[in-house]
Design a protein around this motif. Structure first.
Motif, PDB file in Angstrom:
ATOM      1  N   ALA A   1       0.836  -1.206   0.000  1.00 30.02           N
ATOM      2  CA  ALA A   1       0.000   0.000   0.000  1.00 30.02           C
ATOM      3  C   ALA A   1       0.872   1.258   0.000  1.00 30.02           C
ATOM      4  O   ALA A   1       0.558   2.249  -0.654  1.00 30.02           O
ATOM      5  N   TYR A   2       1.979   1.202   0.731  1.00 27.84           N
ATOM      6  CA  TYR A   2       2.895   2.349   0.791  1.00 27.84           C
ATOM      7  C   TYR A   2       3.523   2.610  -0.581  1.00 27.84           C
ATOM      8  O   TYR A   2       3.600   3.757  -1.046  1.00 27.84           O
ATOM      9  N   VAL A   3       3.947   1.551  -1.257  1.00 24.99           N
ATOM     10  CA  VAL A   3       4.524   1.686  -2.600  1.00 24.99           C
ATOM     11  C   VAL A   3       3.484   2.216  -3.584  1.00 24.99           C
ATOM     12  O   VAL A   3       3.756   3.121  -4.384  1.00 24.99           O
ATOM     13  N   GLN A   4       2.285   1.677  -3.518  1.00 25.92           N
ATOM     14  CA  GLN A   4       1.235   2.112  -4.442  1.00 25.92           C
ATOM     15  C   GLN A   4       0.812   3.556  -4.210  1.00 25.92           C
ATOM     16  O   GLN A   4       0.332   4.227  -5.122  1.00 25.92           O
ATOM     17  N   ALA A   5       1.035   4.043  -2.997  1.00 27.90           N
ATOM     18  CA  ALA A   5       0.708   5.440  -2.687  1.00 27.90           C
ATOM     19  C   ALA A   5       1.841   6.394  -3.077  1.00 27.90           C
ATOM     20  O   ALA A   5       1.681   7.606  -3.000  1.00 27.90           O
ATOM     21  N   GLY A   6       2.995   5.819  -3.487  1.00 26.43           N
ATOM     22  CA  GLY A   6       4.109   6.657  -3.928  1.00 26.43           C
ATOM     23  C   GLY A   6       5.350   6.572  -3.072  1.00 26.43           C
ATOM     24  O   GLY A   6       6.335   7.254  -3.342  1.00 26.43           O
ATOM     25  N   GLY A   7       5.351   5.740  -2.032  1.00 28.84           N
ATOM     26  CA  GLY A   7       6.523   5.595  -1.188  1.00 28.84           C
ATOM     27  C   GLY A   7       7.468   4.527  -1.717  1.00 28.84           C
ATOM     28  O   GLY A   7       7.132   3.782  -2.643  1.00 28.84           O
ATOM     29  N   VAL A   8       8.654   4.458  -1.137  1.00 29.01           N
ATOM     30  CA  VAL A   8       9.629   3.417  -1.474  1.00 29.01           C
ATOM     31  C   VAL A   8       9.902   2.624  -0.211  1.00 29.01           C
ATOM     32  O   VAL A   8      10.568   3.103   0.705  1.00 29.01           O
ATOM     33  N   SER A   9       9.361   1.431  -0.144  1.00 25.28           N
ATOM     34  CA  SER A   9       9.498   0.595   1.046  1.00 25.28           C
ATOM     35  C   SER A   9      10.900   0.027   1.160  1.00 25.28           C
ATOM     36  O   SER A   9      11.576  -0.211   0.154  1.00 25.28           O
ATOM     37  N   GLY A  10      11.320  -0.229   2.400  1.00 21.71           N
ATOM     38  CA  GLY A  10      12.598  -0.886   2.645  1.00 21.71           C
ATOM     39  C   GLY A  10      12.448  -2.385   2.806  1.00 21.71           C
ATOM     40  O   GLY A  10      13.417  -3.071   3.139  1.00 21.71           O
ATOM     41  N   ARG A  11      11.259  -2.906   2.552  1.00 22.13           N
ATOM     42  CA  ARG A  11      10.974  -4.331   2.720  1.00 22.13           C
ATOM     43  C   ARG A  11      11.312  -5.115   1.447  1.00 22.13           C
ATOM     44  O   ARG A  11      10.918  -4.744   0.343  1.00 22.13           O
ATOM     45  N   GLN A  12      12.032  -6.223   1.613  1.00 28.36           N
ATOM     46  CA  GLN A  12      12.440  -7.019   0.464  1.00 28.36           C
ATOM     47  C   GLN A  12      11.257  -7.724  -0.209  1.00 28.36           C
ATOM     48  O   GLN A  12      11.191  -7.814  -1.435  1.00 28.36           O
ATOM     49  N   ALA A  13      10.327  -8.197   0.588  1.00 25.40           N
ATOM     50  CA  ALA A  13       9.262  -9.055   0.063  1.00 25.40           C
ATOM     51  C   ALA A  13       8.395  -8.353  -0.976  1.00 25.40           C
ATOM     52  O   ALA A  13       7.981  -8.963  -1.965  1.00 25.40           O
ATOM     53  N   VAL A  14       8.123  -7.063  -0.783  1.00 30.01           N
ATOM     54  CA  VAL A  14       7.193  -6.379  -1.678  1.00 30.01           C
ATOM     55  C   VAL A  14       7.719  -6.314  -3.105  1.00 30.01           C
ATOM     56  O   VAL A  14       6.949  -6.317  -4.067  1.00 30.01           O
ATOM     57  N   TYR A  15       9.040  -6.304  -3.273  1.00 25.89           N
ATOM     58  CA  TYR A  15       9.613  -6.180  -4.619  1.00 25.89           C
ATOM     59  C   TYR A  15       9.718  -7.517  -5.340  1.00 25.89           C
ATOM     60  O   TYR A  15      10.184  -7.573  -6.482  1.00 25.89           O
ATOM     61  N   LYS A  16       9.272  -8.582  -4.671  1.00 27.81           N
ATOM     62  CA  LYS A  16       9.168  -9.885  -5.334  1.00 27.81           C
ATOM     63  C   LYS A  16       7.794 -10.069  -5.959  1.00 27.81           C
ATOM     64  O   LYS A  16       7.553 -11.050  -6.664  1.00 27.81           O
ATOM     65  N   ASP A  17       6.903  -9.134  -5.699  1.00 29.54           N
ATOM     66  CA  ASP A  17       5.544  -9.169  -6.252  1.00 29.54           C
ATOM     67  C   ASP A  17       5.618  -8.818  -7.740  1.00 29.54           C
ATOM     68  O   ASP A  17       6.036  -7.712  -8.100  1.00 29.54           O
ATOM     69  N   PRO A  18       5.214  -9.731  -8.634  1.00 27.25           N
ATOM     70  CA  PRO A  18       5.307  -9.460 -10.078  1.00 27.25           C
ATOM     71  C   PRO A  18       4.558  -8.196 -10.503  1.00 27.25           C
ATOM     72  O   PRO A  18       5.011  -7.476 -11.401  1.00 27.25           O
ATOM     73  N   ALA A  19       3.438  -7.929  -9.870  1.00 28.37           N
ATOM     74  CA  ALA A  19       2.660  -6.745 -10.231  1.00 28.37           C
ATOM     75  C   ALA A  19       3.418  -5.463  -9.899  1.00 28.37           C
ATOM     76  O   ALA A  19       3.385  -4.485 -10.660  1.00 28.37           O
TER      77      ALA A  19
END
Length: 450
Positions: A351-369
């Motif tokens: 949700a943070y990434v989709q709102a325009g933030g850059v997360s420090g979490r590794q897992a979210v960037y494994k999401d193909p979408a």
């Protein structure tokens, strides 16, 4: 069955496991926040996409917890001074926004609370916190000091190259420069003229000059402000001199006012077509892709890692952690921690990434979408990988703010050619050494690079 030492140990382990499972099943944010309902937590935010993203999510946190988050937007260049004045007077925002080079200053002065005060409290600690889920370079650089975690990665940056594919193609280029040397010698001359420039490097005097501009060009050539082994100033070394000379030479292919340009001005120059290439933080991707702010045509935006220097890929590293003010009272501290834990969680990363933030979490960037939608993801993850990212891109010690002022003042003069690289380096080296000597680094009273 007789009770042996082994069966007792096994029974204890099972009991502990069941207890942990029960805690994971019963812990909830609403229950943890109940004692702090009605508490207002104050914060300082910056005028950048990651904070606007957090602002979009805050109402959800407030609804779930009854805790109010009140933030004030402050210009980056004056934020450190504001914190120091507030902290020394015994006040300050409850949430501490710590730049990668402020954490030593804040932690050494006792202005931030070590987070184990909260992570060891089962009433406050979310069992799903998972500190190992952050990119190690982020947690270690932004949040950790002397082996203790003081903040969790919140607004996370990697230097990337943004380029206009269509402009480069029209000039006969099939893609961006692979090396900094190629940018200077091949792309620079061909893309500069008629009021247009090949490249812009944000270099406004202050932290932008000292970190985004000065330090970036040192690292690309294999130089550094401080020699990591001897801890002596290192700007007179051949590698550092090469980097500073490169920046001087690049000036003729950049807008003449670049020494007065901050991030927003450089991003705007790219968006308006004045320059077809910039090296900027991953956090500015939402601004660059906003059709209301950018004239870059459909399909024309490209994002890649920074170019290779003579030292290989050494991308700029920056960002902020969120911590807790030691001056705040116990209720505000606990409420602040609950927000930090929530806004940086794996659960809220998408949700943070989709709102325009850059997360420090590794897992979210494994999401193909996520990977397919956001062009910055793959080059950013590569830039944060082990062996590539430079944890001490800017030296992480408490004296950095003093040193930054010296670097900014003289770095601007070097960039403009008002000081030669050799003379400017000596001026900075001498002043830096005096600061470090006074602080006790050479007498063994203080640790060296974190």
């Amino acid at each position: 069955m007789p009770m042996t030492r082994t069966t007792v140990a096994l029974s204890a382990a099972v009991t502990a496991l069941l207890g942990a499972q029960a805690q994971a099943q019963t812990w909830s944010l609403a229950t943890a926040a109940a004692p702090y309902k009605g508490t207002t937590v104050s914060a300082i935010f910056l005028d950048r996409p990651g904070y606007k993203a957090a602002a979009q999510l805050i109402p959800q946190f407030e609804k779930e917890t009854g805790i109010k988050i009140k933030f004030e937007v402050v210009p980056y260049e004056s934020t450190n001074q504001r914190y120091v004045l507030d902290f020394t007077s015994g006040g300050g925002a409850d949430l501490v926004l710590s730049d990668v080079v402020w954490i030593g200053q804040f932690a050494d002065a006792g202005w931030m609370v070590p987070l184990d005060k909260f992570t060891k409290d089962p009433k406050l600690a979310d069992p799903a916190l998972n500190l190992k889920g952050f990119f190690p370079v982020l947690l270690n650089s932004f949040g950790t000091w002397n082996g203790k975690v003081y903040g969790l990665p919140f607004d996370n940056y990697s230097g990337l190259m943004y380029y206009n594919k269509c402009t480069l193609k029209a000039a006969g280029f099939s893609g961006p420069p692979k090396t900094w040397d190629e940018l200077l010698k091949v792309y620079g001359p061909k893309l500069t003229g008629n009021g247009k420039y090949a490249f812009a490097l944000q270099s406004r005097r202050g932290e932008t000059q000292s970190a985004d501009s000065f330090m970036r060009t040192l690292w690309l050539a294999g130089g550094s402000l401080i020699d990591a082994k001897t801890f002596q100033p290192n700007l007179s070394s051949a590698a550092s001199q090469k980097g500073l000379k490169f920046r001087q030479d690049l000036m003729k292919y950049m807008p003449p006012g670049v020494v007065d340009q901050d991030h927003n001005e450089v991003v705007n120059a790219f968006n308006q077509g004045t320059v077809p290439m910039i090296t900027e933080w991953s956090a500015f991707y939402p601004t660059i892709t906003d059709p209301k702010q950018s004239k870059i045509g459909p399909g024309c935006l490209g994002v890649t890692t920074e170019p290779l220097g003579s030292a290989g890929l050494k991308p700029a590293l920056g960002g902020f952690s969120l911590g807790v003010n030691s001056n705040s009272d116990a209720k505000k501290q606990a409420a602040a921690y609950l927000f930090i834990q929530w806004i940086t969680s794996e659960k809220n990363a998408k949700a943070y990434v989709q709102a325009g933030g850059v997360s420090g979490r590794q897992a979210v960037y494994k999401d193909p979408a996520i990977r397919s939608k956001y062009l910055y993801v793959d080059p950013m993850v590569k830039s944060w990988s082990a062996g590539t990212a430079v944890p001490n891109f800017r030296p992480r010690f408490a004296e950095w703010p003093q040193i930054s002022q010296i670097v900014a003042e003289n770095g601007t003069k070097i960039m403009l050619g008002q000081l030669s690289t050799a003379v400017g380096a000596k001026v900075i080296d001498d002043q830096v050494k005096a600061i470090l000597e006074k602080a006790g680094y050479y007498s063994g009273k203080k640790a060296k690079l974190q």
